[in-house]
Write an enzyme that holds these catalytic residues in place. Structure first.
Site, PDB file in Angstrom:
ATOM      1  N   GLU A 123      13.254 -38.883 -30.544  1.00 36.01           N
ATOM      2  CA  GLU A 123      12.938 -39.102 -29.128  1.00 36.01           C
ATOM      3  C   GLU A 123      12.520 -37.754 -28.570  1.00 36.01           C
ATOM      4  OE1 GLU A 123      13.442 -38.284 -25.545  1.00 36.01           O
ATOM      5  OE2 GLU A 123      15.511 -39.013 -25.677  1.00 36.01           O
ATOM      6  N   CYS A 147      15.345 -36.600 -19.962  1.00 37.71           N
ATOM      7  CA  CYS A 147      14.099 -37.011 -20.617  1.00 37.71           C
ATOM      8  C   CYS A 147      13.392 -38.109 -19.848  1.00 37.71           C
ATOM      9  CB  CYS A 147      14.369 -37.444 -22.051  1.00 37.71           C
ATOM     10  SG  CYS A 147      15.743 -38.579 -22.225  1.00 37.71           S
TER      11      CYS A 147
END
Length: 484
Positions: free
Chosen positions: A223, A260
């Protein structure tokens, strides 16, 4: 512990751990949660010193860490995640008979997990990657993040205590320290069967490339971040101008922008009401108190990335403040959709409390911008009921661009649940079919195996005729809890 020894231990431990019952893995996961909670203030205070995160934030993160361990325990206890599927034999079928076929998911093997800097608990030592791998029946070699080593060691101690309390070998979870070279060797080691990573694009892509160069390539679930655009439609902006500005500003500022899912792009219409939106947004960001960032490296990269973006043609800085070392001061800039479409570099993530406002002149230009997007973790669409047609058109484009599509609220804040997707098309992740948050994350560390015409005594319990546990199974194409 040396990486080679750790992976050898993990491979040896896998031979017994893969045979543990769901009840044993359930007990282990719940035991880890209890052991973490038993660390009490020592864990929170240590994590705060190492990460500059406030105790209140870390208290919530500890709760999330333990809750997701228990959620995976519940998943394993229920058992249907293994996707037990049975096609019974059809010996009289013409022109050819069908054999008895039984399929289920089985664990991959030792998994290497890289810790994340921005979540020293929930995405690190006992975070979602570790929890889902252990739940699947995989052993774990965890690569400590250098930003919070003492925190990591404390959690490692808690996991070891849980392993001992449940009579499981220490090789089920191994803890490794070291720099980039150690990380590379962990990825290349033949015992490694999968890798999980949360961090920068550069780091995740390097790990992925290394894994593909192996003699036996392995899956990498990296990720790597996102700009998480918010698309604001004209009618919705007119209805809730100040409220939407407040929501956007709060999301950008949350955790000094070190999520994020921080919204790094805001698409707004060229209209009279936009001036009011921009005025409120600018005031919120300009007057926000600076917050310490996680460490010098992240702070340095934030200001470096911000400086480069503000050099781009057509980009106007609206909020830009001088900063001391480690201080994450909010920043805001603006550009036109035409300029944004011409410069792919404006899509690059600036990890910190910053957002770029992109002004579009009409619906066609907005659709073009959506089509030009790279892969994202999230996309957010703020529209009114009167804008159904435009929302439908945008949704058709954006669903191909992200793992989570929001229609209200903000992207910061990821619920740990069964339906959550925290992933997305490249470059947000290296595998858009997966998630790093929620119970579906367990599927990353398992693979399907079909047993053909196997004796009952050799079949896994999940595939035997007698369904002792009441597991939901697919039998000849239909879901059932019945025995055969």
């Amino acid at each position: 512990m040396p990486y080679n020894e750790a992976l050898i231990n993990a491979a040896q431990a896998f031979e017994s751990y893969k045979k543990t019952t769901p009840a044993q893995r359930t007990q282990l996961l719940r035991g880890i949660a209890e052991a973490i909670e038993a660390l009490e203030d020592e864990l929170l205070e240590t994590a705060s010193r190492e990460s500059n995160l406030p105790l209140a934030r870390l208290t919530g993160e500890r709760g999330r860490t333990c809750n997701q361990l228990r959620l995976f325990a519940d998943l394993v206890e229920e058992g249907s995640w293994v996707e037990a599927t049975i096609d019974t034999a059809l010996p009289d079928r013409q022109p050819l008979p069908r054999p008895d076929l039984r399929r289920m998911l089985v664990p991959l093997g030792p998994v290497v997990v890289f810790g994340a800097s921005n979540f020293p608990l929930a995405f690190s030592t006992a975070g979602g990657d570790t929890a889902s791998a252990l739940a699947a029946g995989c052993t774990v070699v965890y690569k400590e993040h250098p930003g919070h080593p003492k925190t990591s060691q404390l959690v490692h101690k808690a996991i070891t205590q849980a392993l001992q309390a449940n009579g499981l070998p220490e090789g089920v979870f191994q803890h490794v320290s070291g720099g980039i070279e150690v990380g590379q060797e962990l990825v290349k080691h033949p015992a490694t069967k999968a890798v999980a990573f949360t961090g920068s694009y550069q780091g995740g892509k390097a790990i992925f490339d290394l894994a593909m160069q192996r003699e036996v390539p392995i899956p990498v679930y990296a990720e790597m971040g996102s700009t998480n655009p918010i698309f604001i439609l004209p009618e919705r902006l007119m209805e809730n101008t100040a409220e939407l500005a407040h929501q956007a500003a709060a999301s950008v500022l949350l955790g000094a922008g070190q999520f994020c899912t921080c919204p790094g792009l805001l698409f707004v219409p060229e209209s009279a009401v936009t001036a009011e939106f921009m005025e409120t947004l600018e005031a919120e960001l300009a007057t926000a108190s600076p917050a310490k960032m996680l460490h010098d490296g992240i702070a340095g990269n934030y200001y470096k990335g911000l400086k480069e973006l503000l050099k781009a043609e057509g980009v106007q800085a609206l909020v830009q403040q001088e900063a001391d070392v480690l201080e994450g001061r909010a920043a805001l800039a603006s550009t036109s959709a035409a300029q944004w479409l011409q410069n792919p570099a404006l899509q690059e993530e600036v990890f910190g409390p910053f957002t770029l406002v992109v002004r579009y002149s009409n619906a066609s230009e907005l659709i073009s911008a959506a089509k030009a997007l790279q892969g994202q973790l999230t996309c957010t669409l703020w529209g009114s009921d009167q804008e159904h047609e435009l929302q439908q058109s945008l949704m058709d484009v954006l669903r191909e661009k992200c793992g989570r599509l929001l229609f209200s609220g903000v992207p910061t804040g990821v619920e740990v649940s069964h339906a959550m997707t925290h992933g997305g098309p490249f470059p947000a992740t290296t595998d858009s079919r997966s998630t790093s948050v929620g119970t579906y994350a367990i599927k990353r560390f398992a693979r399907p195996v079909t047993f053909q015409s196997a004796p009952q005594t050799l079949l896994p319990v999940e595939l035997q005729d007698e369904n002792h546990t009441g597991l939901w199974r697919t039998i000849n194409g239909k879901l059932s809890q019945s025995s055969l």
